[in-house]
Design a protein around this motif. Structure first.
Motif, PDB file in Angstrom:
ATOM      1  N   ASN A   1       0.830  -1.215   0.000  1.00 45.70           N
ATOM      2  CA  ASN A   1       0.000   0.000   0.000  1.00 45.70           C
ATOM      3  C   ASN A   1       0.857   1.254   0.000  1.00 45.70           C
ATOM      4  N   ALA A   2       1.931   1.239   0.767  1.00 52.25           N
ATOM      5  CA  ALA A   2       2.841   2.390   0.778  1.00 52.25           C
ATOM      6  C   ALA A   2       3.495   2.569  -0.593  1.00 52.25           C
ATOM      7  N   LEU A   3       3.886   1.466  -1.208  1.00 56.05           N
ATOM      8  CA  LEU A   3       4.517   1.537  -2.528  1.00 56.05           C
ATOM      9  C   LEU A   3       3.530   2.049  -3.581  1.00 56.05           C
ATOM     10  N   ARG A   4       2.282   1.603  -3.507  1.00 55.88           N
ATOM     11  CA  ARG A   4       1.266   2.093  -4.446  1.00 55.88           C
ATOM     12  C   ARG A   4       1.077   3.605  -4.298  1.00 55.88           C
ATOM     13  N   GLY A   5       1.110   4.067  -3.055  1.00 54.56           N
ATOM     14  CA  GLY A   5       0.988   5.504  -2.817  1.00 54.56           C
ATOM     15  C   GLY A   5       2.104   6.271  -3.500  1.00 54.56           C
ATOM     16  N   TRP A   6       3.322   5.758  -3.427  1.00 47.74           N
ATOM     17  CA  TRP A   6       4.438   6.451  -4.081  1.00 47.74           C
ATOM     18  C   TRP A   6       4.372   6.335  -5.597  1.00 47.74           C
ATOM     19  N   GLN A   7       3.830   5.230  -6.107  1.00 43.69           N
ATOM     20  CA  GLN A   7       3.659   5.122  -7.555  1.00 43.69           C
ATOM     21  C   GLN A   7       2.717   6.219  -8.056  1.00 43.69           C
ATOM     22  N   GLN A   8       1.670   6.492  -7.301  1.00 45.07           N
ATOM     23  CA  GLN A   8       0.719   7.537  -7.693  1.00 45.07           C
ATOM     24  C   GLN A   8       1.330   8.931  -7.575  1.00 45.07           C
ATOM     25  N   ARG A   9       2.052   9.190  -6.495  1.00 42.54           N
ATOM     26  CA  ARG A   9       2.649  10.521  -6.283  1.00 42.54           C
ATOM     27  C   ARG A   9       3.803  10.794  -7.227  1.00 42.54           C
ATOM     28  N   TRP A  10       4.513   9.757  -7.630  1.00 40.42           N
ATOM     29  CA  TRP A  10       5.722   9.893  -8.444  1.00 40.42           C
ATOM     30  C   TRP A  10       5.457  10.659  -9.736  1.00 40.42           C
ATOM     31  N   LYS A  11       4.338  10.404 -10.372  1.00 44.00           N
ATOM     32  CA  LYS A  11       4.019  11.013 -11.675  1.00 44.00           C
ATOM     33  C   LYS A  11       4.019  12.540 -11.617  1.00 44.00           C
ATOM     34  N   ASN A  12       3.510  13.093 -10.522  1.00 44.58           N
ATOM     35  CA  ASN A  12       3.376  14.551 -10.400  1.00 44.58           C
ATOM     36  C   ASN A  12       4.396  15.168  -9.452  1.00 44.58           C
ATOM     37  N   MET A  13       5.334  14.406  -9.021  1.00 45.45           N
ATOM     38  CA  MET A  13       6.280  14.867  -8.005  1.00 45.45           C
ATOM     39  C   MET A  13       7.332  15.803  -8.609  1.00 45.45           C
ATOM     40  N   GLY A  14       7.538  16.922  -7.954  1.00 46.55           N
ATOM     41  CA  GLY A  14       8.647  17.793  -8.321  1.00 46.55           C
ATOM     42  C   GLY A  14       9.863  17.332  -7.523  1.00 46.55           C
ATOM     43  N   ASN A  15      11.030  17.657  -7.923  1.00 43.30           N
ATOM     44  CA  ASN A  15      12.262  17.272  -7.222  1.00 43.30           C
ATOM     45  C   ASN A  15      12.312  15.779  -6.901  1.00 43.30           C
ATOM     46  N   LYS A  16      12.173  14.964  -7.926  1.00 41.02           N
ATOM     47  CA  LYS A  16      12.241  13.517  -7.750  1.00 41.02           C
ATOM     48  C   LYS A  16      13.658  13.104  -7.371  1.00 41.02           C
ATOM     49  N   PRO A  17      13.797  12.172  -6.431  1.00 44.17           N
ATOM     50  CA  PRO A  17      15.142  11.677  -6.128  1.00 44.17           C
ATOM     51  C   PRO A  17      15.666  10.857  -7.307  1.00 44.17           C
ATOM     52  N   SER A  18      16.929  11.027  -7.608  1.00 45.47           N
ATOM     53  CA  SER A  18      17.503  10.349  -8.769  1.00 45.47           C
ATOM     54  C   SER A  18      17.832   8.891  -8.493  1.00 45.47           C
ATOM     55  N   ASN A  19      17.801   8.495  -7.215  1.00 43.86           N
ATOM     56  CA  ASN A  19      18.165   7.117  -6.908  1.00 43.86           C
ATOM     57  C   ASN A  19      17.293   6.541  -5.781  1.00 43.86           C
ATOM     58  N   PRO A  20      15.985   6.310  -6.058  1.00 45.14           N
ATOM     59  CA  PRO A  20      15.123   5.691  -5.048  1.00 45.14           C
ATOM     60  C   PRO A  20      15.337   4.167  -5.029  1.00 45.14           C
ATOM     61  N   ALA A  21      16.571   3.761  -4.786  1.00 44.55           N
ATOM     62  CA  ALA A  21      16.968   2.354  -4.919  1.00 44.55           C
ATOM     63  C   ALA A  21      16.251   1.442  -3.922  1.00 44.55           C
ATOM     64  N   PHE A  22      16.078   1.888  -2.692  1.00 44.28           N
ATOM     65  CA  PHE A  22      15.412   1.048  -1.690  1.00 44.28           C
ATOM     66  C   PHE A  22      13.960   0.808  -2.091  1.00 44.28           C
ATOM     67  N   THR A  23      13.292   1.854  -2.537  1.00 49.19           N
ATOM     68  CA  THR A  23      11.898   1.733  -2.962  1.00 49.19           C
ATOM     69  C   THR A  23      11.785   0.801  -4.159  1.00 49.19           C
ATOM     70  N   ASN A  24      12.664   0.958  -5.145  1.00 51.89           N
ATOM     71  CA  ASN A  24      12.603   0.093  -6.317  1.00 51.89           C
ATOM     72  C   ASN A  24      13.005  -1.344  -5.994  1.00 51.89           C
ATOM     73  N   PHE A  25      13.865  -1.539  -4.995  1.00 49.51           N
ATOM     74  CA  PHE A  25      14.170  -2.895  -4.531  1.00 49.51           C
ATOM     75  C   PHE A  25      12.888  -3.546  -4.017  1.00 49.51           C
ATOM     76  N   LEU A  26      12.132  -2.820  -3.181  1.00 50.41           N
ATOM     77  CA  LEU A  26      10.884  -3.380  -2.650  1.00 50.41           C
ATOM     78  C   LEU A  26       9.841  -3.553  -3.752  1.00 50.41           C
ATOM     79  N   MET A  27       9.839  -2.652  -4.749  1.00 49.98           N
ATOM     80  CA  MET A  27       8.923  -2.812  -5.883  1.00 49.98           C
ATOM     81  C   MET A  27       9.211  -4.140  -6.593  1.00 49.98           C
ATOM     82  N   GLU A  28      10.488  -4.463  -6.767  1.00 49.71           N
ATOM     83  CA  GLU A  28      10.870  -5.739  -7.387  1.00 49.71           C
ATOM     84  C   GLU A  28      10.389  -6.914  -6.540  1.00 49.71           C
ATOM     85  N   VAL A  29      10.635  -6.845  -5.244  1.00 48.73           N
ATOM     86  CA  VAL A  29      10.242  -7.931  -4.337  1.00 48.73           C
ATOM     87  C   VAL A  29       8.735  -8.165  -4.389  1.00 48.73           C
ATOM     88  N   MET A  30       7.964  -7.090  -4.503  1.00 48.44           N
ATOM     89  CA  MET A  30       6.504  -7.167  -4.505  1.00 48.44           C
ATOM     90  C   MET A  30       5.922  -7.330  -5.904  1.00 48.44           C
TER      91      MET A  30
END
Length: 170
Positions: free
Chosen positions: A135-164
Motif C-alpha cells: 500500500n505504501a509503494l502504491r501511494g508512491w507510484q501515484q505521487r511519483w508522476k506529479n512529483m517535483g524534485n524527484k530523487p535520482s536514486n530511489p533504490a530502496f523503494t525500487n528494490f521493494l517494488m521488485e520484491v513485490m
C-alpha cells in the motif's frame, strides 16, 4: 570466607555491566533527513516541466546491491543471529551509505520498519506485513508522476517494488 561471599553479587553485576558495550542494542531514533540524491525539475520558458529527469546511472546496480544485502540479512534472521527489526535497521544503514537519503526511500523505510516491528511483536502476520508495504509503494507510484524534485536514486523503494512484483519508479 564469609566476607568474600558478600562481594560475589557485586562482582557478578560488574561483569554483566562490563559486557553491555559489546551487545548490539538496536535504536529507533530519528535521523535528520538530508536528501543527497535529488534532482530539481527544470522549467522551460513557458513554465512547463521539462522531461529532463532520469534515474542515476548507478541506480539499477544499487538496487541489486540492496537486494544482495537483504538476502544476506534474511539468512542471518533465519539462522536466529538477528531479529527482523535488527535486519531492517542494518538494511537501512546499508542503503544510506550506498545511495544516501531521499524523501521517497525514507518514507518507504519507515513503513518497512514499522511492518517489521509489528510482525516481530506478533501483531500482524506475513501477509498483512506484505499488504502494508504494498500500500505504501502504491501511494508512491501515484505521487511519483506529479512529483517535483524527484530523487535520482530511489533504490530502496525500487528494490521493494521488485520484491513485490510491482512496476518500479522511473
Amino acid at each position: 570466607m564469609v566476607d568474600m561471599k558478600k562481594y560475589i553479587p557485586i562482582l557478578f553485576a560488574l561483569a554483566v555491566l562490563a559486557g553491555c558495550e559489546t551487545i548490539y542494542v538496536p535504536s529507533l531514533q530519528e535521523v535528520p533527513v538530508r536528501p543527497t540524491n535529488v534532482k530539481p525539475n527544470v522549467k522551460t520558458t513557458k513554465g512547463e516541466k521539462s522531461a529532463a529527469f532520469s534515474l542515476a546511472s548507478s541506480h539499477w546496480s544499487d538496487v541489486s546491491k540492496i537486494r544482495d544485502e537483504a538476502t544476506r540479512l534474511s539468512y542471518q534472521v533465519s539462522q536466529g543471529k538477528m531479529t527482523k527489526v535488527q535486519a531492517a535497521q542494518y538494511l537501512n544503514k546499508f542503503r544510506i551509505q550506498l545511495v544516501g537519503r531521499n524523501v521517497v526511500d525514507d518514507s518507504v523505510y519507515e513503513v518497512y520498519l514499522r511492518s517489521a516491528v509489528d510482525s516481530q511483536r506478533g501483531e500482524i502476520n506475513t501477509e498483512q506485513s506484505k499488504l502494508y508495504i504494498q500500500n505504501a509503494l502504491r501511494g508512491w507510484q501515484q505521487r511519483w508522476k506529479n512529483m517535483g524534485n524527484k530523487p535520482s536514486n530511489p533504490a530502496f523503494t525500487n528494490f521493494l517494488m521488485e520484491v513485490m512484483n510491482m512496476t518500479p519508479l522511473k
